[in-house]
Design an enzyme around this catalytic site. Structure first.
Site, PDB file in Angstrom:
ATOM      1  N   HIS A 222      -1.104   4.586   2.512  1.00 10.75           N
ATOM      2  CA  HIS A 222      -1.041   3.388   3.191  1.00 10.75           C
ATOM      3  C   HIS A 222      -2.244   2.396   2.433  1.00 10.75           C
ATOM      4  O   HIS A 222      -1.932   1.483   1.726  1.00 10.75           O
ATOM      5  CB  HIS A 222      -1.314   3.415   4.530  1.00 10.75           C
ATOM      6  CG  HIS A 222      -1.326   2.246   5.232  1.00 10.75           C
ATOM      7  ND1 HIS A 222      -0.446   1.586   5.865  1.00 10.75           N
ATOM      8  CD2 HIS A 222      -2.196   1.108   5.256  1.00 10.75           C
ATOM      9  CE1 HIS A 222      -0.705   0.378   6.567  1.00 10.75           C
ATOM     10  NE2 HIS A 222      -1.894   0.041   6.059  1.00 10.75           N
ATOM     11  N   GLU A 223      -3.435   2.985   2.222  1.00  5.91           N
ATOM     12  CA  GLU A 223      -4.472   1.756   1.834  1.00  5.91           C
ATOM     13  C   GLU A 223      -4.250   1.804   0.166  1.00  5.91           C
ATOM     14  O   GLU A 223      -4.295   0.666  -0.461  1.00  5.91           O
ATOM     15  CB  GLU A 223      -5.734   2.569   2.074  1.00  5.91           C
ATOM     16  CG  GLU A 223      -6.343   2.522   3.454  1.00  5.91           C
ATOM     17  CD  GLU A 223      -5.933   1.297   4.229  1.00  5.91           C
ATOM     18  OE1 GLU A 223      -6.167   0.336   3.754  1.00  5.91           O
ATOM     19  OE2 GLU A 223      -5.895   1.618   5.482  1.00  5.91           O
TER      20      GLU A 223
ATOM     21  N   HIS B 105      -2.106  -1.161  -0.359  1.00  8.65           N
ATOM     22  CA  HIS B 105      -2.735  -2.406  -0.303  1.00  8.65           C
ATOM     23  C   HIS B 105      -3.421  -2.521  -1.795  1.00  8.65           C
ATOM     24  O   HIS B 105      -3.433  -3.832  -2.207  1.00  8.65           O
ATOM     25  CB  HIS B 105      -3.863  -2.421   0.692  1.00  8.65           C
ATOM     26  CG  HIS B 105      -3.231  -2.652   2.095  1.00  8.65           C
ATOM     27  ND1 HIS B 105      -2.640  -3.814   2.439  1.00  8.65           N
ATOM     28  CD2 HIS B 105      -3.327  -1.792   3.277  1.00  8.65           C
ATOM     29  CE1 HIS B 105      -2.493  -3.663   3.763  1.00  8.65           C
ATOM     30  NE2 HIS B 105      -2.837  -2.436   4.351  1.00  8.65           N
TER      31      HIS B 105
ATOM     32  N   GLU C 198       0.897  -5.824   4.366  1.00  2.00           N
ATOM     33  CA  GLU C 198       1.497  -4.658   5.178  1.00  2.00           C
ATOM     34  C   GLU C 198       2.784  -3.938   4.529  1.00  2.00           C
ATOM     35  O   GLU C 198       3.001  -2.872   4.503  1.00  2.00           O
ATOM     36  CB  GLU C 198       1.637  -5.038   6.329  1.00  2.00           C
ATOM     37  CG  GLU C 198       1.295  -3.842   7.534  1.00  2.00           C
ATOM     38  CD  GLU C 198      -0.150  -3.432   7.579  1.00  2.00           C
ATOM     39  OE1 GLU C 198      -0.984  -4.010   6.762  1.00  2.00           O
ATOM     40  OE2 GLU C 198      -0.180  -2.275   8.014  1.00  2.00           O
TER      41      GLU C 198
END
Lengths: 511, 511
Positions: free
Chosen positions: A273-274, A277, A303
């Site tokens: 997830h990170e 980003h 997101e």
């Protein structure tokens, strides 16, 4: 701002003033990002007070630079001569004018009072959460909503206050838009989840249970971001309780995450997830790096990237063999005999729960739906803080089928409201929907999505997202990015179709 | 600076303007210190360019804030009404006026270009050092010297450029002062070292040799700063090649150091040294924390504190039993059978060597002497970067009797010149001399120095230094601090006497 004052109506001087302003803002944002995001992760305990003062002063300087009346004049004059400007400059002026508008109409005293209020409220919230004491936090919530209503009225007196904040987090979106979006999500996910729960064919998590050495999990974390294609030469990786990604610059993205010995998948999907980003931040056109166009365009689009790599890639069946191999390299004893199919099922157990940050891909948007509906009621005046626990319990029961046993795992679980961030939550669900539509468009464009996942070589996916989304930074809004990338406006159907297809297969619905 | 402009000749408004200026400067210094000192330690490689730009801009903003003509007027008006000001305010005005004078004549563009140049040069130096490539670094050295000459001429056209920089690092000191100082040091240390080398009674290092686990050395590092009395709640400890201490704030001091498996004493004395810097930073009166009086008063006085704890305490015979016990706790197998006397002798072997940071207490000032003499030549135009390796080799042969085999252990060993810090090295030797005089005064004041070292309880030493030196921050210059602490002006004789006495005893000279 001597440069700004010197500019009268000379385009060349106005452009020089624009550049000077951008350099000033770049350096202040760099300092605020680095001190504000690294600080809480690495600073010693006694650093807090002075860091707070330094950040408040730097932020004050940023607001002062942007709100300088001379800056307003320069931006207006330049906006009137688009033909003399590059495309980048036109985008800078549009974005700067918007950033300025967001600040200039709110009286400084109101802004300062709000900072003090939320600073205090965050402290109260932290203690209230630890003991589950809603009554301690409730008066702050009411005061913060009132302050946000006043600030919205100052910013845009003719507009619905909640719309003002929704627009700030996701430019172009309002409650009418989100109402439609969430209604489609609700109509799909609530019955789908009920069907899954009723299915006799339920995936299990036994194959990923056990204890996993923390040191090796950190090595695994590095493997995962490398596998995603994050540029490690522009990445700092650290440890914190609540994972986040920050980015002082295109060449310096920081990820802070956690590793729990009893839950290796938590680390795996936090990192994926990170990493999403981080890819976005690193992928912005380097030509923008010293301008206000640097960084992601909105919360929702950010997101979209993180959930794309967490879910659409990370939790896909195609990626399971590669992920398994990566896990088995660090934990051969524990993953040596797991099959890709077992791993895929373990990652995709839909389990109605109480805590948003621990939710799976299917139930996640329902946690957001609850928050969105409550924010709507708070801002329309139909509910006050005292009503929130009841509303929370009713909605969790209705949408997720769970009973809320305490406020710690209920309405006190998130920090957002204490910080005044109303209108932020909806972007989390919207991002997932953006991602599903982007994946569809990517495949229609000829990208072999499953092939890339199976090979563990995501370059083609990164290239498409890089070209269509990342490189544009803040120069295009989400709606335009989606339109240009997909050849059609945003549509939540890709998201609901994706969830329906994926979870119907996993839970053998209608089989 | 709206507050500054608003002040006409109203003392109350002038004081408000002073406070506003101090807050602005505090926040910019905080950002510059944190980004500039942590950055090179923890940032990923690609962060460098943008960090350099951000630092240059923040530095520009700092200079702009201080050089604002309105600030000059405020400081002048306030300086004219000392009777209406507190002692702290009078000191602020004096220090701010000096900081302003140091900048106001250097064009902002020159300053910004210099920041960018040194940021790049530090990167080049790091790579050049790792492969011993003087030619890669030499053009940067020439450019930096040229920039420093230009900047000195702008600051004070009537003054010798090297004097300008010597004065900046140690207010009140010039080349004539240092020539006298180094002449006394040279006259003492060069023959003393020769005598030691000729002595048949030589201490050995065998008892501290071996391999020492790096992880445990980092635990030892924490033990040592705790033993010194550094407040660990206000300390960040990290790893770097070249140890240093930085301090964004009184509550946030950072030490970066190294640990070599084959040299435990290197870590020990680096930590004791950096811990001395940290004690000074942490010991400044908290009332100064948001003002320009925060931090150490000069490089020389800072080095006095670090060398005080490294040498006068750390390498004393009185402290040896405590240090041994601390070492033996982390490395029982290796230190269990060493005696305090053996350790004391091992840490005080005078060994003419190549690397300044690894030098013992006796040879250390000779390393500084070499650098001071070369800086003199670079600034007088008698030498250029191309001559430095030859000069370096000649002077190391003449003063230390060693041959320089490569640039890594030669003229590329230190980072200072890459950062533009000419005039800084001499303060290292001066600091040792300050320290020796301070210890003498402390004992004359009744502090049981040896007793405190023997007990491993340094509170009495910290209390004396805290009261006489640390708490004053920048509110007094070194000369005044020495005068007030010692009751007499600075004299190098305490230092040369101390070295003569200590090393004559260790090497049994004249025995």
């Amino acid at each position: 701002m001597a440069e700004v004052n010197a500019a009268l109506s000379n385009p060349r001087a106005d452009i020089a003033a624009l550049d000077a302003l951008e350099r000033t803002l770049f350096s202040l944002r760099y300092a605020i990002d680095e001190i504000g995001s690294l600080g809480p992760v690495i600073d010693p305990p006694k650093a807090t007070d002075e860091r707070g003062e330094a950040l408040a002063e730097l932020e004050r300087a940023r607001v002062e630079a942007l709100c300088d009346p001379a800056v307003g004049d320069v931006l207006e004059r330049l906006a009137a001569i688009p033909e003399l400007l590059s495309e980048t400059q036109r985008a800078q002026i549009r974005v700067l004018a918007r950033d300025r508008d967001a600040l200039v109409r709110i009286p400084a005293e109101e802004q300062a009072a709000f900072s003090r209020l939320t600073c205090e409220a965050e402290d109260v919230w932290r203690r209230a959460k630890s003991v589950g004491d809603w009554e301690a936090f409730a008066p702050y919530l009411d005061r913060i909503v009132e302050a946000r209503l006043r600030m919205a009225a100052a910013k845009d007196p003719g507009r619905d206050p909640y719309d003002v904040w929704l627009d700030e987090y996701e430019p172009g979106c309002d409650a009418a838009f989100y109402d439609r979006f969430f209604s489609q999500v609700k109509d799909c996910v609530v019955p789908l989840l009920a069907d899954c729960m009723a299915s006799r064919s339920k995936p299990g998590r036994a194959c990923v249970e056990g204890r996993f050495d923390e040191g090796r999990q950190w090595e695994l974390a590095r493997d995962l971001v490398a596998l995603e294609g994050v540029d490690e030469k522009a990445l700092w990786l650290g440890r914190t309780e609540h994972p986040f990604t920050g980015g002082p610059s295109t060449g310096f993205v920081l990820i802070a995450s956690h590793a729990y010995e009893d839950d290796v998948l938590s680390n795996v999907f936090s990192m994926l997830h990170e990493g999403g980003h981080a890819l976005y931040e690193q992928g912005v056109d380097p030509a923008y790096r010293f301008t206000s166009l640097r960084g992601g365009t909105s919360m929702g689009m950010h997101e979209a990237q993180s959930r794309f790599f967490e879910n659409l890639v990370g939790r896909s069946e195609a990626f399971a063999p590669v992920l398994l191999e990566t896990l088995a390299r660090r934990f051969p004893g524990q993953f040596g005999r797991v099959t890709p199919r077992q791993l895929y099922l373990a990652e995709n157990c839909a389990e109605p729960g109480l805590v948003r940050t621990e939710a799976d891909e299917l139930t996640y948007p329902l946690h957001i739906l609850v928050r969105y509906e409550i924010e709507r009621l708070l801002f329309s005046g139909e509910a006050a803080a005292a009503d929130v626990p009841r509303l929370w319990a009713e909605k969790y029961r209705a949408y997720l089928g769970v009973e809320v046993p305490d406020h710690t795992r209920g309405a006190l679980q998130d920090t957002h409201w204490a910080g005044g961030d109303f209108g932020y939550f909806p972007t989390y669900a919207l991002g997932s929907a953006y991602g599903a539509q982007l994946r569809h468009a990517m495949v229609a464009d000829g990208v072999d999505f499953d092939g890339a996942c199976e090979a563990g070589e995501l370059a083609a996916i990164r290239a498409w997202l890089g070209e269509k989304i990342w490189r544009w930074g803040r120069s295009k809004d989400s709606a335009k990015l989606i339109q240009d990338a997909c050849g059609e406006p945003f549509s939540p159907a890709y998201y609901t179709d994706y969830l329906t297809e994926k979870f119907s297969a996993i839970y053998r619905l209608g089989a």
